[in-house]
Design a protein around this motif. Structure first.
Motif, PDB file in Angstrom:
ATOM      1  N   SER A  67       0.824  -1.221   0.000  1.00 16.54           N
ATOM      2  CA  SER A  67       0.000   0.000   0.000  1.00 16.54           C
ATOM      3  C   SER A  67       0.857   1.270   0.000  1.00 16.54           C
ATOM      4  N   ILE A  91       1.400   4.466  -2.916  1.00 17.13           N
ATOM      5  CA  ILE A  91       1.412   5.915  -2.693  1.00 17.13           C
ATOM      6  C   ILE A  91       2.647   6.533  -3.364  1.00 17.13           C
ATOM      7  N   VAL A 127       2.043   6.599  -7.071  1.00 16.22           N
ATOM      8  CA  VAL A 127       1.108   7.665  -7.475  1.00 16.22           C
ATOM      9  C   VAL A 127       1.835   9.017  -7.513  1.00 16.22           C
ATOM     10  N   ILE A 153      -3.848  12.814  -9.593  1.00 19.46           N
ATOM     11  CA  ILE A 153      -4.710  11.642  -9.437  1.00 19.46           C
ATOM     12  C   ILE A 153      -5.541  11.840  -8.175  1.00 19.46           C
ATOM     13  N   LYS A 154      -6.851  11.687  -8.314  1.00 20.73           N
ATOM     14  CA  LYS A 154      -7.736  11.938  -7.165  1.00 20.73           C
ATOM     15  C   LYS A 154      -7.545  10.851  -6.094  1.00 20.73           C
ATOM     16  N   GLY A 155      -7.753  11.240  -4.865  1.00 24.27           N
ATOM     17  CA  GLY A 155      -7.634  10.280  -3.767  1.00 24.27           C
ATOM     18  C   GLY A 155      -8.561   9.086  -3.952  1.00 24.27           C
ATOM     19  N   THR A 156      -9.745   9.337  -4.499  1.00 20.70           N
ATOM     20  CA  THR A 156     -10.707   8.245  -4.678  1.00 20.70           C
ATOM     21  C   THR A 156     -10.303   7.297  -5.814  1.00 20.70           C
ATOM     22  N   ILE A 212      -7.265   6.166  -6.045  1.00 21.24           N
ATOM     23  CA  ILE A 212      -6.157   5.350  -5.542  1.00 21.24           C
ATOM     24  C   ILE A 212      -6.733   4.082  -4.910  1.00 21.24           C
ATOM     25  N   VAL A 213      -7.138   3.177  -5.788  1.00 18.56           N
ATOM     26  CA  VAL A 213      -7.717   1.895  -5.385  1.00 18.56           C
ATOM     27  C   VAL A 213      -7.007   0.804  -6.185  1.00 18.56           C
TER      28      VAL A 213
END
Lengths: 355, 78
Positions: free
Chosen positions: B31, B35, B38, B49-52, B54-55
């Motif tokens: 994980s 980060i 990204v 890149i939007k936080g949402t 980051i999947v």
């Protein structure tokens, strides 16, 4: 839960950090991952140092030190305190309540209410709600809110997921009645179905600590920890924050009829710099309005990061000016909340070190 | 400008990223590597890149990452 209070205000904030600290670089050898990989993480997450208590120091030690500091400087008077609310996940004992221990050690009046609240990252929001609710009583004029955590003592030093970001600290906030309307409005949400995303599995009544729970295990990412240690599902927590917090804040602003640029400061909980900046991007907030340097300088001490944001970043300003601020805390529980209030021209806003 | 695979190799040089269809399940990136990755993509391609976003689904293999970058208007050779 949506909430609204009036005729209350924050009148002082003190944060206490242990003088003892460690840097990320000197702890890098504890982690299994290679150094280049770990150094990249340091830059992105904003890790540099964290203040951690020496062995044997407790939440009541830090709290009593902070309270005596305020008494000595005549910033707070014992006789004025009507209630003591302590928000912590690292109590001295299961029982009695640590707030009672603090009261006893300080020799405070028997007439005050002592209340322990088990909350963490959103603990400043929850604590302020408790303080404001108590101030609805006729005979309660001043509440002392203490947020305190020393979770470094429960986090494995070999856990790259958690240990670099954890810090120990306490804050003392005085909340009082005021004749000014001074609305304090917010919203808080909880989802216990996701509670295992951030927990200490052993040590409570469900799974008492034993030699077996103290055995170290390695996860698939090479982090070593035991069941007695804090465990955080980093990816799940990150996703939770990014998906749940912005809509809650947008909803709050809509209810209050305010625009985001009317807020002078966004003082958020700070698990790491990357997460705070991603929230800022999603909310469309300039980075200058949302400080993200607490983890870098002190580590993340749960509910203390928001008041530490005040004392470290805008302490001087809060003595002389008034601001409209948005506070937001999110994490263990899972719990997430936000609050909009005016704060400023307060009696004290400073930091001190526990030797 | 670096290619995606070069960025991934900088983070985990010991893996051949063309050999996995699920970097996360196969343990190529954890994980925190994600980060770091990204942040490197944002710097390299000048995107946010939007936080949402980051999947795992957006970063599990080269095809998924390419799709995400194209969604951000990256048209260079990826």
């Amino acid at each position: 839960m949506k909430f609204n209070y009036g005729n209350k205000k924050i009148t002082g904030v003190l944060t206490v950090i242990p003088a003892n600290f460690k840097t990320f670089d000197e702890e890098m050898d504890n982690y299994q991952a290679d150094k280049a990989r770990t150094k990249r993480l340091k830059l992105v997450m904003g890790y540099d140092r964290h203040h951690i208590v020496r062995e044997g120091v407790t939440v009541s030690d830090l709290s009593v030190f902070g309270m005596e500091y305020l008494f000595d400087k005549k910033l707070l008077c014992k006789d004025e305190i009507d209630a003591l609310v302590l928000v912590t996940e690292s109590p001295d004992h299961f029982l009695p309540p640590t707030s009672n221990i603090i009261q006893g050690r300080l020799g405070l009046s028997e007439n005050i209410l002592c209340l322990d609240v088990n909350q963490g990252c959103a603990g400043y929001i929850v604590g302020l709600m408790q303080a404001c609710s108590l101030l609805e009583q006729d005979d309660v004029n001043k509440v002392v809110l203490i947020n305190a955590d020393i979770l470094s003592t429960k986090t494995s030093k070999e856990d790259r997921n958690s240990y670099p970001l954890v810090g120990d600290a306490i804050s003392i906030t005085t909340v009082e009645k005021t004749s000014e309307e001074n609305p304090i409005c917010g919203e808080i949400k909880m989802d216990g179905s996701r509670s295992s995303a951030l927990m200490i599995p052993a040590g409570g009544f469900k799974m008492p600590s034993t030699p077996e729970t103290a055995k170290m295990h390695e996860d698939k990412d090479g982090n070593r920890r035991s069941l007695d240690n804090l465990v955080m599902q980093g990816r799940e927590i990150f996703h939770f924050v990014q998906t749940e917090v912005p809509p809650l804040i947008f909803g709050l602003f809509e209810r209050l009829g305010i625009k985001k640029d009317e807020i002078d400061w966004y003082l958020f909980h700070q698990p790491n710099k990357f997460m705070v900046e991603k929230l800022a991007d999603e909310l469309g907030i300039p980075y200058e309005k949302i400080p993200a340097n607490i983890v870098t300088n002190f580590g993340n001490a749960s509910g203390v990061t928001i008041p530490m944001n005040m004392t470290f970043n805008i302490g001087e300003k809060l003595l002389n000016e008034k601001f409209k601020v948005c506070l937001s805390g999110f994490g263990v529980g899972l719990t997430w909340g936000a609050m909009v209030l005016n704060i400023g021209k307060i009696n004290f806003c400073e930091m001190t070190e526990f030797p | 400008m670096k290619k995606v695979i070069e960025i991934l190799k900088e983070i985990r040089p010991e893996f051949d990223f063309t050999k996995s269809e699920d970097f996360i399940a196969d343990g190529y990136i954890d994980s925190f590597d994600l980060i770091t990755f990204v942040a490197a993509l944002e710097k390299n391609y000048g995107i946010k890149i939007k936080g949402t976003e980051i999947v795992p689904e957006n970063f599990c293999n080269l095809a998924a990452i390419t799709g995400l970058l194209k969604g951000h208007g990256v048209t260079d050779e990826i």
